[in-house]
Scaffold this active site. Structure first.
Site, PDB file in Angstrom:
ATOM      1  N   HIS A  50      -0.731  -5.190  -1.583  1.00  0.00           N
ATOM      2  CA  HIS A  50      -2.123  -5.649  -1.910  1.00  0.00           C
ATOM      3  C   HIS A  50      -1.990  -7.034  -1.489  1.00  0.00           C
ATOM      4  O   HIS A  50      -1.062  -8.025  -1.340  1.00  0.00           O
ATOM      5  CB  HIS A  50      -2.429  -5.776  -3.044  1.00  0.00           C
ATOM      6  CG  HIS A  50      -2.507  -4.153  -3.791  1.00  0.00           C
ATOM      7  ND1 HIS A  50      -3.725  -3.555  -3.832  1.00  0.00           N
ATOM      8  CD2 HIS A  50      -1.410  -3.586  -4.274  1.00  0.00           C
ATOM      9  CE1 HIS A  50      -3.280  -2.338  -4.401  1.00  0.00           C
ATOM     10  NE2 HIS A  50      -2.004  -2.446  -4.871  1.00  0.00           N
ATOM     11  N   GLU A 132       1.403  -6.955  -5.355  1.00  0.00           N
ATOM     12  CA  GLU A 132       0.251  -7.802  -4.914  1.00  0.00           C
ATOM     13  C   GLU A 132       0.732  -9.295  -4.333  1.00  0.00           C
ATOM     14  O   GLU A 132       1.732  -9.998  -5.050  1.00  0.00           O
ATOM     15  CB  GLU A 132      -0.674  -8.302  -6.108  1.00  0.00           C
ATOM     16  CG  GLU A 132      -1.193  -7.304  -6.610  1.00  0.00           C
ATOM     17  CD  GLU A 132      -2.756  -6.960  -6.129  1.00  0.00           C
ATOM     18  OE1 GLU A 132      -3.131  -8.072  -5.089  1.00  0.00           O
ATOM     19  OE2 GLU A 132      -3.330  -6.066  -6.711  1.00  0.00           O
ATOM     20  N   HIS A 168      -2.882  -1.330   0.721  1.00  0.00           N
ATOM     21  CA  HIS A 168      -4.160  -0.791  -0.034  1.00  0.00           C
ATOM     22  C   HIS A 168      -4.889  -0.194   0.787  1.00  0.00           C
ATOM     23  O   HIS A 168      -5.861   0.780   0.802  1.00  0.00           O
ATOM     24  CB  HIS A 168      -4.698  -1.742  -1.239  1.00  0.00           C
ATOM     25  CG  HIS A 168      -5.663  -1.183  -2.012  1.00  0.00           C
ATOM     26  ND1 HIS A 168      -6.135  -2.151  -2.988  1.00  0.00           N
ATOM     27  CD2 HIS A 168      -5.852  -0.040  -2.667  1.00  0.00           C
ATOM     28  CE1 HIS A 168      -6.846  -1.669  -3.882  1.00  0.00           C
ATOM     29  NE2 HIS A 168      -6.506  -0.468  -3.684  1.00  0.00           N
ATOM     30  N   ASP A 178      -7.394  -4.560   1.921  1.00  0.00           N
ATOM     31  CA  ASP A 178      -6.111  -5.535   2.044  1.00  0.00           C
ATOM     32  C   ASP A 178      -4.878  -5.079   2.056  1.00  0.00           C
ATOM     33  O   ASP A 178      -4.959  -3.626   2.015  1.00  0.00           O
ATOM     34  CB  ASP A 178      -6.230  -6.389   0.262  1.00  0.00           C
ATOM     35  CG  ASP A 178      -6.153  -4.931  -0.867  1.00  0.00           C
ATOM     36  OD1 ASP A 178      -6.788  -4.305  -0.705  1.00  0.00           O
ATOM     37  OD2 ASP A 178      -5.142  -5.435  -1.488  1.00  0.00           O
TER      38      ASP A 178
END
Ligand SMILES: [Zn+2]
Length: 201
Positions: A50, A132, A168, A178
């Protein structure tokens, strides 16, 4: 596969294992309350990548860490009004500097994917690991982030039966964008020397 410590080099001093109950030795642990158990027998074979920054495009302010630990001050920025009360998490967060945080043990289920489907299975939170990258959707990422990401993925390969790495955007197409076109999939693929099948088509 050759073990990294194979060969004639003297054994390094007694060290902690790379993984302890799903927590990675080289990550800064910051436990999130936003997690739950994985379903019985979950096959953790997917890494989901992400991008995130709060507010979008602003880096290094600690807001992502606050979001994942339910500490974000919703009134601190107008953008936060739109996500007020959101309870989410990711297993890992890689800052622009390459610094690595972990919020949820990989044996547990983090809340990063939402409604999703990949490799013929839905609810990707059940059996994936979320990473992330601090960044702006569609923007570029730092060399230090790829370096940390590569090391982390290689370690995940050793600890879990990872067979897929996807964004994602690939597991929630049409709903999520993303990390977007600024993420260099070939770079990660080359760095990991991974077979093509591991990556999104
Ligand atoms: Zn995402």
């Amino acid at each position: 596969m050759t073990r990294p410590d194979a060969g004639g080099a003297p054994a390094s001093p007694p060290s902690q294992p790379l993984w302890h109950k799903g927590w990675y030795r080289y990550a800064r642990a910051l436990a999130s309350p936003n997690f739950g158990p994985r379903p019985e027998g979950a096959q953790i074979d997917l890494v989901v990548i992400h991008s995130i920054s709060l507010p979008p495009g602003e880096f290094g302010n600690g807001n992502v860490q606050r979001l994942f630990t339910n500490e974000l001050d919703w009134d601190a920025h107008s953008y936060f009004q739109g996500i007020r009360g959101l309870q989410v998490s990711s297993h890992f967060f890689i800052a622009r500097t390459g610094a690595l945080w972990q919020f949820v043990g990989c044996d547990d289920r983090a809340w990063h994917a939402g409604e999703s489907s990949y490799r013929g299975r839905s609810n990707c939170n059940d059996d994936s690991i979320g990473i992330e990258l601090e960044g702006l959707e569609g923007g570029l990422f730092e060399a230090a982030q790829y370096e940390t990401l590569t090391g982390l993925c290689a370690s995940l390969f050793q600890a879990y039966p990872i067979a897929h790495i996807a964004g994602h955007e690939h597991i929630a197409p049409g709903r999520k964008l993303d990390p977007g076109p600024g993420f260099d999939w070939p770079l990660l693929q080359d760095a990991l020397a991974s077979p093509l099948g591991v990556f999104p088509k």
